[in-house]
Design an enzyme around this catalytic site. Sequence first.
Site, PDB file in Angstrom:
ATOM      1  N   SER A   1       0.826  -1.202   0.000  1.00  0.00           N
ATOM      2  CA  SER A   1       0.000   0.000   0.000  1.00  0.00           C
ATOM      3  C   SER A   1       0.864   1.257   0.000  1.00  0.00           C
ATOM      4  CB  SER A   1      -0.924   0.013   1.217  1.00  0.00           C
ATOM      5  OG  SER A   1      -0.209  -0.275   2.415  1.00  0.00           O
TER       6      SER A   1
ATOM      7  N   GLU B   1      -0.425 -12.447  -1.558  1.00  0.00           N
ATOM      8  CA  GLU B   1      -1.847 -12.528  -1.847  1.00  0.00           C
ATOM      9  C   GLU B   1      -2.168 -13.784  -2.649  1.00  0.00           C
ATOM     10  OE1 GLU B   1      -2.321  -7.650  -2.279  1.00  0.00           O
ATOM     11  OE2 GLU B   1      -3.021  -8.968  -3.888  1.00  0.00           O
TER      12      GLU B   1
ATOM     13  N   GLU C   1      -9.493  -9.461   3.783  1.00  0.00           N
ATOM     14  CA  GLU C   1      -9.799  -8.073   3.429  1.00  0.00           C
ATOM     15  C   GLU C   1     -11.130  -7.967   2.702  1.00  0.00           C
ATOM     16  OE1 GLU C   1      -7.898  -4.155   1.157  1.00  0.00           O
ATOM     17  OE2 GLU C   1      -6.710  -5.973   1.381  1.00  0.00           O
TER      18      GLU C   1
END
Length: 275
Positions: free
Chosen positions: A45, A115, A182
Amino acid sequence: MKNTSVTFREAKAKGQKLSMLTAYDYTTAKLVDEAGIDAILVGDSLGMVMLGYEDTISVTMEDMIHHSAAVARGTKNALLITDMPFMSYQTSVYDAVVNAGRLMKEGRAQAVKLEGGLEVCAHVKAIVNASIPVCGHLGLTPQSVNALGGFKVQGKGEEAAQRILDEARALEEAGAFAVVLECVPRALAEKITESISIPTIGIGAGAGCDGQVLVYQDMLAMYSDMAPKFAKQYAQVGSQMKQAFAAYKQEIIDGVFPAAEHTFKMDETIIDKLY
């Protein structure tokens, strides 16, 4: 006490909730660590909140190593987890192990996060076999934003929910010590948390998870044009910073700063002798 991947597992067994925040630099990491947060995530991020990108896709291994090493220098007790950036592990199991190793050796990470679900289980297993702790990440996976069609809640339908549950179990089987959930519905996050023995860390996934993670700029309201639904604002730091910057400028214009107490003295008779 120093937090590790082992203490994370133990926390779930004891029913102790876990806290995680992002950090991308030495100063912030030091503050987060001193506040007693259990884990610091050097998230990709940083592409958006530190480098100004529209998404995380452009973040490189060099970016992650640079920021991770800075955070490591400010961290004593929190578990330091660093994201593996886009295309640092998707290409092959070999690349995944090599790049995870770089984050540990050069970035001084204590664990890595990647991920994906079933498609990365072989990668997770190989990284774990190399003695590198791995945190999984399911639900909204920002590196797949183009394939997902945007930043959307995941797992609302029966098929999608079953897939995420199956992938959480598969990541546990592959050796992950925790998994981030998430933007998945609260009920699904609770089902996953009950179904696996490793901690779930929620972001937009409800209080039923074993822990929570937020991007610190979100929880400090450092962006006036960005306020995710799942991010509670604990302080209005952004507006306070802008007010301080504006006050600084005005005091310079008015001649108020620097005042006498901000300057250094000397024997001013010396000035008369200068030529």
